[in-house]
Design an enzyme around this catalytic site. Structure first.
Site, PDB file in Angstrom:
ATOM      1  CE1 TYR A   1      -3.885  -1.583  -0.588  1.00  0.00           C
ATOM      2  CE2 TYR A   1      -4.529  -1.160   1.673  1.00  0.00           C
ATOM      3  CZ  TYR A   1      -4.824  -1.644   0.420  1.00  0.00           C
ATOM      4  OH  TYR A   1      -6.068  -2.175   0.174  1.00  0.00           O
TER       5      TYR A   1
ATOM      6  CE  LYS B   1       7.100 -16.612   0.413  1.00  0.00           C
ATOM      7  NZ  LYS B   1       7.287 -18.078   0.196  1.00  0.00           N
TER       8      LYS B   1
ATOM      9  CG  ASP C   1       4.714 -20.744   1.024  1.00  0.00           C
ATOM     10  OD1 ASP C   1       5.511 -19.860   0.679  1.00  0.00           O
ATOM     11  OD2 ASP C   1       4.993 -21.630   1.844  1.00  0.00           O
TER      12      ASP C   1
ATOM     13  CG  ASP D   1      -5.392  -8.283  -1.767  1.00  0.00           C
ATOM     14  OD1 ASP D   1      -6.606  -8.318  -1.554  1.00  0.00           O
ATOM     15  OD2 ASP D   1      -4.887  -7.900  -2.840  1.00  0.00           O
TER      16      ASP D   1
END
Ligand code: ATP
Length: 424
Positions: free
Chosen positions: A148, A218, A284, A308
């Site tokens: 963002y 991540k 993931d 998101d």
């Protein structure tokens, strides 16, 4: 008019609360009045007339543009600032350059750093997974940093070239595979930004007596941004919440010293003592786990981009992408805007077909935010009963066994009838 006030981190809620609202474009004109009628009935039922909401319309979007030539009048922002909370239907984003998305403008002006998305399944609603009842989570998505606040330079521009030279000449970066045809992006993730998000998520979990807070990141690939999020999140949990939490870091230390079984016992004990377990998982793996063992998760704290993907996957798993509610919140100032997460649905606008559930469940979040949990419960129970009986708007009813399609206003009437109230 009865304004909320926010003192020492606590919301002071009068018995009559003024709630500014944006009707919204497209189906907004249908779902907003329906939502208000249901909320009014729920509040009346829950508090026998001792509490109420006074709705105050403010303008934004196409409706505003057609009336006064402005997409987002300053007066609207000022009203949200003053009244602390608000609710909004879907807004058309102006086409053409120059005007920021209205949602972004609202979020940035009020520094609404949490995008909160609760995800639960309603019995009767069709879902693509076998056990949707196991999915029950609240996502805290960071709302001001990461992508963002991302900065990008398009390949072939002087800016991209300048940035490439900076990387190669000054930062000694040699690993760019195709330097001449690369675009570049940079994303900031800060200690403060992480801490305020994780703090809010932990406080929410503790207040609602939820068992686990999971940091999703991540950090294995992006060590200083996403990895920073994880480390700063754990540090905050331990430093600010002490004995009220039991972190995976503490668990690992214990496991190293005393073996896994002892550590497992410690985890069980932490739960027994009512301590919130704070753990983390790579994004993931998290997405896989949500399909394999969704019951392992309750509150999620994550960065903007991960959030998101996660919010939409989880919403889809409960068959609720069309009924998923959301809120953008600043827990430090008390400002919060609750919203339908779908778009303006121009294809069905004006046909009395739209599903008001996303906006209604956002209103449920708003009532809970005010501490009016009894009124919130009236609405969720009514929705549970309707969906279980196959009563829903056409978008949901057509997939329900024995489903009965209701118009937007018929659905409103059913909900109010469920609450035992008079039908307007
Ligand atoms: P926008 O340009 O405002 O994003 P859109 O039509 O591209 O609008 P959505 O409004 O999210 O995107 O709609 C996607 C699909 O879902 C459409 O077919 C729409 O009719 C349907 N839809 C969206 N919201 C609702 C709702 N509240 N009730 C029923 N169907 C809906």
């Amino acid at each position: 008019m009865s304004k909320l006030s926010f003192e020492n981190g606590k919301m002071i809620v009068p018995s009559c609360v003024t709630v500014p609202y944006i009707t919204g474009d497209g189906v907004g004109a249908e779902i907003t009045p329906v939502c208000q009628a249901v909320v009014d009935a729920a509040v009346k039922k829950a508090y026998a007339g001792e509490r109420s909401i006074e709705w105050k319309e403010v303008m934004a979007g196409e409706r505003s543009f057609n009336m006064n030539g402005e997409w987002l009048p300053e007066a609207t922002l000022e009203t949200f600032r003053e009244y602390l909370i608000g609710i909004k239907g879907p807004l058309t984003t102006p086409v053409g350059g120059g005007i920021r998305s209205l949602n972004v403008a609202l979020r940035q002006t009020l520094d609404l750093y949490v995008c909160q998305r609760p995800v639960r399944w309603f019995k009767g609603v069709e879902s693509p997974v076998k056990e949707p009842q196991k999915v029950n989570m609240v996502v805290f998505r960071e709302n001001t940093e990461d992508i963002y606040a991302g900065i990008e330079w398009k390949c072939g521009t002087p800016e991209a070239e300048k940035f490439l030279h900076f990387l190669q000449d000054e930062m000694n970066v040699q690993k760019i595979r195709f330097p001449e045809t690369s675009s570049f992006g940079v994303k900031p993730v800060s200690v403060e930004g992480t801490e305020r998000l994780v703090r809010s998520a932990i406080e929410y979990a503790l207040e609602n007596e939820l068992p686990v807070l999971t940091l999703v990141h991540k950090g294995n690939i992006m060590k200083f941004t996403e990895g920073g999020f994880k480390l700063w999140g754990y540090a905050l949990a331990e430093n600010e919440f002490g004995n009220r939490v039991f972190t995976m870091m503490q668990y690992n230390e214990l496991a190293k010293e005393r073996g896994k079984i002892v550590a497992d016992e410690a985890l069980a004990l932490a739960r027994q003592e009512g301590r919130l377990v704070v753990n983390d998982v790579i994004a993931d793996a998290f997405l896989q786990n949500t399909l394999l063992k969704p019951e392992a998760y309750s509150v999620i704290a994550t960065l903007n981009l991960n959030g998101d993907y996660i919010s939409d996957q989880l919403a889809a798993m409960v068959g609720g992408i069309g009924i998923a509610p959301g809120a953008n919140i600043n827990y430090r100032t008390g400002h919060a805007i609750f919203e339908a997460t779908h778009g303006t649905a121009p294809d069905i606008a004006g046909e009395n077909q739209a599903n008001p559930s996303s906006l209604l469940l956002s209103a449920v979040m708003m009532l809970e935010y005010l501490g009016w949990n009894e009124a919130a419960k009236q609405i969720t129970t009514a929705m549970e009963n309707c969906f279980e009986a196959g009563k829903a708007t056409i978008d949901l009813a057509r997939f329900m066994a024995g489903g009965k399609s209701l118009s937007t206003t018929e659905f409103r009437d059913e909900l109010i009838r469920e609450m035992g109230g008079p039908i307007k």
